[in-house]
Design a protein around this motif. Structure first.
Motif, PDB file in Angstrom:
ATOM      1  N   LEU A  20       0.826  -1.204   0.000  1.00  0.00           N
ATOM      2  CA  LEU A  20       0.000   0.000   0.000  1.00  0.00           C
ATOM      3  C   LEU A  20       0.863   1.258   0.000  1.00  0.00           C
ATOM      4  O   LEU A  20       1.975   1.278   0.520  1.00  0.00           O
ATOM      5  CB  LEU A  20      -0.926   0.004   1.217  1.00  0.00           C
ATOM      6  CG  LEU A  20      -1.926  -1.163   1.312  1.00  0.00           C
ATOM      7  CD1 LEU A  20      -2.744  -1.053   2.596  1.00  0.00           C
ATOM      8  CD2 LEU A  20      -2.836  -1.201   0.097  1.00  0.00           C
ATOM      9  N   PHE A  21       0.314   2.334  -0.599  1.00  0.00           N
ATOM     10  CA  PHE A  21       0.964   3.649  -0.615  1.00  0.00           C
ATOM     11  C   PHE A  21       0.140   4.605   0.244  1.00  0.00           C
ATOM     12  O   PHE A  21      -0.755   5.290  -0.259  1.00  0.00           O
ATOM     13  CB  PHE A  21       1.036   4.207  -2.036  1.00  0.00           C
ATOM     14  CG  PHE A  21       1.819   3.373  -3.011  1.00  0.00           C
ATOM     15  CD1 PHE A  21       2.904   2.623  -2.595  1.00  0.00           C
ATOM     16  CD2 PHE A  21       1.469   3.350  -4.350  1.00  0.00           C
ATOM     17  CE1 PHE A  21       3.635   1.856  -3.493  1.00  0.00           C
ATOM     18  CE2 PHE A  21       2.191   2.599  -5.261  1.00  0.00           C
ATOM     19  CZ  PHE A  21       3.285   1.850  -4.828  1.00  0.00           C
ATOM     20  N   PRO A  22       0.399   4.669   1.548  1.00  0.00           N
ATOM     21  CA  PRO A  22      -0.458   5.495   2.411  1.00  0.00           C
ATOM     22  C   PRO A  22      -0.298   6.991   2.200  1.00  0.00           C
ATOM     23  O   PRO A  22      -1.172   7.757   2.603  1.00  0.00           O
ATOM     24  CB  PRO A  22      -0.009   5.089   3.828  1.00  0.00           C
ATOM     25  CG  PRO A  22       1.379   4.574   3.648  1.00  0.00           C
ATOM     26  CD  PRO A  22       1.419   3.921   2.306  1.00  0.00           C
ATOM     27  N   ALA A  23       0.795   7.444   1.569  1.00  0.00           N
ATOM     28  CA  ALA A  23       1.021   8.892   1.456  1.00  0.00           C
ATOM     29  C   ALA A  23       1.351   9.309   0.034  1.00  0.00           C
ATOM     30  O   ALA A  23       2.071  10.287  -0.173  1.00  0.00           O
ATOM     31  CB  ALA A  23       2.146   9.307   2.397  1.00  0.00           C
ATOM     32  N   ASP A  24       0.834   8.628  -0.971  1.00  0.00           N
ATOM     33  CA  ASP A  24       1.125   8.998  -2.353  1.00  0.00           C
ATOM     34  C   ASP A  24       0.444  10.331  -2.671  1.00  0.00           C
ATOM     35  O   ASP A  24      -0.697  10.570  -2.254  1.00  0.00           O
ATOM     36  CB  ASP A  24       0.610   7.925  -3.313  1.00  0.00           C
ATOM     37  CG  ASP A  24       1.291   7.993  -4.672  1.00  0.00           C
ATOM     38  OD1 ASP A  24       2.479   7.651  -4.733  1.00  0.00           O
ATOM     39  OD2 ASP A  24       0.637   8.393  -5.649  1.00  0.00           O
ATOM     40  N   PRO A  25       1.113  11.221  -3.403  1.00  0.00           N
ATOM     41  CA  PRO A  25       0.504  12.538  -3.677  1.00  0.00           C
ATOM     42  C   PRO A  25      -0.679  12.437  -4.627  1.00  0.00           C
ATOM     43  O   PRO A  25      -0.821  11.463  -5.375  1.00  0.00           O
ATOM     44  CB  PRO A  25       1.653  13.321  -4.323  1.00  0.00           C
ATOM     45  CG  PRO A  25       2.531  12.272  -4.923  1.00  0.00           C
ATOM     46  CD  PRO A  25       2.457  11.102  -3.986  1.00  0.00           C
ATOM     47  N   VAL A  26      -1.523  13.472  -4.592  1.00  0.00           N
ATOM     48  CA  VAL A  26      -2.627  13.596  -5.537  1.00  0.00           C
ATOM     49  C   VAL A  26      -2.162  14.464  -6.695  1.00  0.00           C
ATOM     50  O   VAL A  26      -1.638  15.563  -6.488  1.00  0.00           O
ATOM     51  CB  VAL A  26      -3.872  14.223  -4.869  1.00  0.00           C
ATOM     52  CG1 VAL A  26      -4.946  14.533  -5.915  1.00  0.00           C
ATOM     53  CG2 VAL A  26      -4.420  13.290  -3.797  1.00  0.00           C
ATOM     54  N   THR A  27      -2.322  13.973  -7.904  1.00  0.00           N
ATOM     55  CA  THR A  27      -1.947  14.724  -9.103  1.00  0.00           C
ATOM     56  C   THR A  27      -3.199  15.316  -9.723  1.00  0.00           C
ATOM     57  O   THR A  27      -4.170  14.596  -9.977  1.00  0.00           O
ATOM     58  CB  THR A  27      -1.245  13.810 -10.122  1.00  0.00           C
ATOM     59  OG1 THR A  27      -0.040  13.305  -9.540  1.00  0.00           O
ATOM     60  CG2 THR A  27      -0.909  14.578 -11.393  1.00  0.00           C
ATOM     61  N   ASP A  28      -3.177  16.619  -9.971  1.00  0.00           N
ATOM     62  CA  ASP A  28      -4.308  17.324 -10.579  1.00  0.00           C
ATOM     63  C   ASP A  28      -3.955  17.651 -12.028  1.00  0.00           C
ATOM     64  O   ASP A  28      -2.903  18.234 -12.301  1.00  0.00           O
ATOM     65  CB  ASP A  28      -4.621  18.602  -9.804  1.00  0.00           C
ATOM     66  CG  ASP A  28      -5.967  19.207 -10.185  1.00  0.00           C
ATOM     67  OD1 ASP A  28      -6.115  19.638 -11.347  1.00  0.00           O
ATOM     68  OD2 ASP A  28      -6.861  19.253  -9.325  1.00  0.00           O
TER      69      ASP A  28
END
Length: 303
Positions: A206-214
């Motif tokens: 799991l990637f608990p802190a992957d960034p959100v790309t807009d």
């Protein structure tokens, strides 16, 4: 593309994103040509038929249809049944490939309020799938083998937090209802937190802190789509299309015609697949089946 692709048998095969740039592709046998179609690009095309199957693209080359099968003029499928059966991408989407040895990533894609999608993509493809699908915002959630990521995808879909598929019409409709950037990011962050709880102990990384790309600005949708436009619903032999492109949105193109006061046109480039396109300087827009789209009117609440 060459100056006269139709004369040499060049057939449109679609719009793909590579190295962060949208490229219209065409083929002639096993040869493939590409043309960047960024904002401001001038186009002028005449559609020539018949519409034919474009064959199968693999990681290494393009394989033309051995039958040169003729396709129905309308529709977005650019392959005959035989080539569809040989297409590994379609086989993967149909769960006909159980494991191919590659590493996959699970993603969450946001197309507007209430339009959250869960999906998977081969890790080697990077972020191309999220751009091609016109995800307005997205994040990676997990990685693992195909069987593990596919089980995780099904688990999230069955939880009701996100769906596996949305129609093109639903995605386009989401462009009208875009909240502010911080609200978009917050919606995806909240969705990811809930999905991570569902997938706890699921056997994938799991990637608990992957960034959100807009990607709203990338698609030129910061101010939303045009207030009114005409959506192209079908092409046919002899149709012409000319004008200036806006920023491509996944596989969709907004075209501003040269005719005075003509509304923008929206083209799903899958409609081009299988047609020959002859460059036509100063082409007008004729012979197109179109449907008017306009910004929905907000209804005032009664109470």
């Amino acid at each position: 593309m060459t100056s006269t692709p139709a004369a040499t048998g060049w057939t449109a095969t679609g719009l793909r994103w590579r190295d962060g740039l949208p490229r219209l592709t065409a083929s002639a046998g096993a040869r493939v040509l590409e043309r960047e179609v960024t904002a401001g690009t001038r186009i002028g095309w005449t559609v020539l038929g018949p519409r034919r199957c474009v064959g199968v693209r693999t990681a290494h080359r393009h394989h033309p249809c051995p039958l040169a099968a003729e396709l129905e003029p309308s529709g977005k499928a650019g392959q005959c049944p035989s080539c569809q059966d040989a297409d590994q991408g379609l086989a993967l989407a149909r769960d006909q490939i159980l494991d191919d040895g590659r590493t996959y990533r699970l993603y969450l894609a946001w197309f507007g309020p209430g339009l959250a999608k869960v999906g998977l993509t081969a890790e080697q493809r990077g972020t191309a799938r999220l751009v091609e699908q016109a995800a307005l915002a997205w994040t990676f959630v997990a990685r693992g083998s195909l069987p593990g990521i596919r089980r995780a995808e099904l688990t999230v879909a069955q939880s009701g937090l996100a769906r596996e598929r949305f129609t093109s019409r639903a995605k386009v409709g989401g462009w009208w209802r875009l909240p502010a950037p911080d609200e978009r990011a917050a919606a995806v962050h909240e969705l990811r937190a809930r999905v991570l709880r569902v997938l706890a102990g699921h056997g994938v990384e799991l990637f608990p802190a992957d960034p959100v790309t807009d990607q709203v600005a990338l698609f030129g949708l910061t101010a939303g789509p045009p207030a009114a436009y005409r959506e192209i619903t079908a092409l046919g032999p002899g149709a012409t299309l000319g004008g200036t492109l806006h920023a491509p949105i996944g596989r969709h193109l907004f075209v501003t015609p040269d005719q005075a006061d003509a509304p923008p046109l929206l083209l799903d480039t899958r409609l081009l697949i299988g047609w020959s396109l002859r460059p036509t300087p100063l082409a007008s827009c004729t012979g197109l089946a179109e449907q008017l789209r306009a910004r929905p009117v907000e209804q005032a609440a009664l109470f």
